[in-house]
Motif scaffolding. Structure first.
Motif, mmCIF file in Angstrom:
data_model
loop_
_atom_site.group_PDB
_atom_site.id
_atom_site.type_symbol
_atom_site.label_atom_id
_atom_site.label_comp_id
_atom_site.label_asym_id
_atom_site.label_seq_id
_atom_site.Cartn_x
_atom_site.Cartn_y
_atom_site.Cartn_z
ATOM 1 N N GLY A 52 0.309 15.457 13.483
ATOM 2 C CA GLY A 52 1.094 16.022 12.393
ATOM 3 C C GLY A 52 2.350 15.226 12.109
ATOM 4 N N PHE A 53 3.123 15.714 11.140
ATOM 5 C CA PHE A 53 4.316 15.016 10.674
ATOM 6 C C PHE A 53 5.495 15.972 10.568
ATOM 7 N N THR A 54 6.682 15.395 10.674
ATOM 8 C CA THR A 54 7.918 16.132 10.456
ATOM 9 C C THR A 54 8.611 15.509 9.253
ATOM 10 N N LEU A 55 8.829 16.327 8.222
ATOM 11 C CA LEU A 55 9.460 15.856 6.989
ATOM 12 C C LEU A 55 10.811 16.508 6.831
ATOM 13 N N ARG A 56 11.841 15.700 6.655
ATOM 14 C CA ARG A 56 13.191 16.203 6.389
ATOM 15 C C ARG A 56 13.539 15.750 4.977
ATOM 16 N N ASP A 57 13.578 16.696 4.054
ATOM 17 C CA ASP A 57 13.873 16.374 2.657
ATOM 18 C C ASP A 57 15.352 16.054 2.498
ATOM 19 N N ARG A 58 15.753 15.604 1.323
ATOM 20 C CA ARG A 58 17.126 15.135 1.069
ATOM 21 C C ARG A 58 18.190 16.143 1.521
ATOM 22 N N ARG A 59 19.040 15.718 2.453
ATOM 23 C CA ARG A 59 20.138 16.560 2.950
ATOM 24 C C ARG A 59 21.371 15.699 3.144
ATOM 25 N N MET A 73 0.858 -1.185 0.000
ATOM 26 C CA MET A 73 0.000 0.000 0.000
ATOM 27 C C MET A 73 0.889 1.227 0.000
ATOM 28 N N GLY A 74 0.288 2.354 -0.372
ATOM 29 C CA GLY A 74 1.043 3.593 -0.422
ATOM 30 C C GLY A 74 0.312 4.726 0.275
ATOM 31 N N VAL A 75 1.098 5.635 0.844
ATOM 32 C CA VAL A 75 0.561 6.813 1.516
ATOM 33 C C VAL A 75 1.334 8.026 1.009
ATOM 34 N N SER A 76 0.605 9.093 0.692
ATOM 35 C CA SER A 76 1.272 10.335 0.292
ATOM 36 C C SER A 76 1.036 11.387 1.372
ATOM 37 N N PHE A 77 1.966 12.328 1.463
ATOM 38 C CA PHE A 77 1.926 13.347 2.510
ATOM 39 C C PHE A 77 2.237 14.713 1.913
ATOM 40 N N TYR A 78 1.513 15.697 2.389
ATOM 41 C CA TYR A 78 1.874 17.093 2.128
ATOM 42 C C TYR A 78 2.112 17.709 3.503
ATOM 43 N N VAL A 79 3.353 18.146 3.760
ATOM 44 C CA VAL A 79 3.736 18.678 5.068
ATOM 45 C C VAL A 79 4.281 20.092 4.856
ATOM 46 N N PRO A 80 3.419 21.127 4.983
ATOM 47 C CA PRO A 80 3.898 22.488 4.736
ATOM 48 C C PRO A 80 5.001 22.876 5.719
ATOM 49 N N GLU A 81 5.970 23.644 5.231
ATOM 50 C CA GLU A 81 7.121 23.999 6.060
ATOM 51 C C GLU A 81 6.756 24.959 7.187
ATOM 52 N N LYS A 82 5.881 25.915 6.921
ATOM 53 C CA LYS A 82 5.562 26.917 7.951
ATOM 54 C C LYS A 82 4.088 26.867 8.306
ATOM 55 N N SER A 83 3.243 27.405 7.448
ATOM 56 C CA SER A 83 1.824 27.380 7.748
ATOM 57 C C SER A 83 1.091 26.698 6.605
ATOM 58 N N GLY A 84 -0.138 26.350 6.854
ATOM 59 C CA GLY A 84 -0.905 25.654 5.838
ATOM 60 C C GLY A 84 -1.398 24.328 6.369
ATOM 61 N N GLU A 85 -2.262 23.718 5.607
ATOM 62 C CA GLU A 85 -2.928 22.501 6.038
ATOM 63 C C GLU A 85 -2.192 21.261 5.531
ATOM 64 N N ALA A 86 -1.737 20.426 6.481
ATOM 65 C CA ALA A 86 -1.110 19.162 6.098
ATOM 66 C C ALA A 86 -2.180 18.235 5.535
#
Length: 198
Positions: free
Chosen positions: A191-198, A147-160
């Motif tokens: 909520g979620f914490t997303l750390r993009d490629r670093r 199964m798959g899950v997608s996420f939208y995690v705004p960096e500052k404000s906005g609706e996840a």
């Protein structure tokens, strides 16, 4: 004619003398100049830039659901290493999808086989490894279905937001790795914490 030949021979002899290696004592190494130290730091930075990039996604949230008296939650702890082409070369971790109906929580736990990230978005896929006792997935799905899950995690404000693929019934092709639908359901709690490629 002879004069021209002698002049050409003299020029060739001069070029050969300049180009010939000369044995001399090696100089004592000097302290590195600021310019060479800077070049050394640049080389070190570019070496670390070639190290694998890493992404992670962690958290737990309830998503909006059509049946107000039912609760659907997604919890995730996923990681990935990325190669030079920007594709995940290795992914690991777990995620869980739970659905509470009439006071009973039905859940399925997945082993992550892909985490793909880009800016404020992420997609996670995994294979089903455990379920709550008596869960319909035990009989309705093939073992280890994906199964798959997608996420939208705004960096500052906005609706996840979260998007769920659902599962393919028995006999249907498996969902492809790293694929999930658009994150369309708003997060209403957690909520979620997303750390993009670093």
């Amino acid at each position: 004619m002879l004069k021209n030949s002698l002049r050409a021979a003299a020029v060739l002899a001069l070029v050969a003398a300049v180009a010939a290696p000369v044995a001399v004592a090696a100089p004592v190494p000097a302290e590195p100049s600021p310019a060479s130290a800077s070049a050394s730091a640049s080389a070190s930075t570019s070496a670390s830039a070639s190290a694998p990039l890493h992404s992670s996604l962690k958290g737990d949230a309830r998503m909006a659901y059509a049946e107000a008296d039912e609760e659907v939650r997604v919890s995730v702890n996923a990681h990935a290493a990325f190669g030079p082409a920007g594709l995940p070369t290795r992914s690991w971790g777990t995620f869980r999808i739970s659905h509470e109906i009439d006071g009973t929580v039905h859940w399925g736990e997945f082993t992550v086989d892909c985490l793909s990230t880009g800016g404020p978005t992420a997609t996670v896929t995994g294979r089903l490894v455990r379920t709550s006792p008596g869960h319909i997935w035990r009989t309705a799905l093939e073992p280890n279905t994906r199964m798959g899950v997608s996420f939208y995690v705004p960096e500052k404000s906005g609706e996840a937001r979260i998007g769920l693929s659902g599962a393919t019934p028995k006999g249907e092709p498996l969902l492809t790795k790293c694929m999930a639908p658009a994150a369309d359901a708003p997060v209403v709690d957690g909520g979620f914490t997303l750390r993009d490629r670093r």
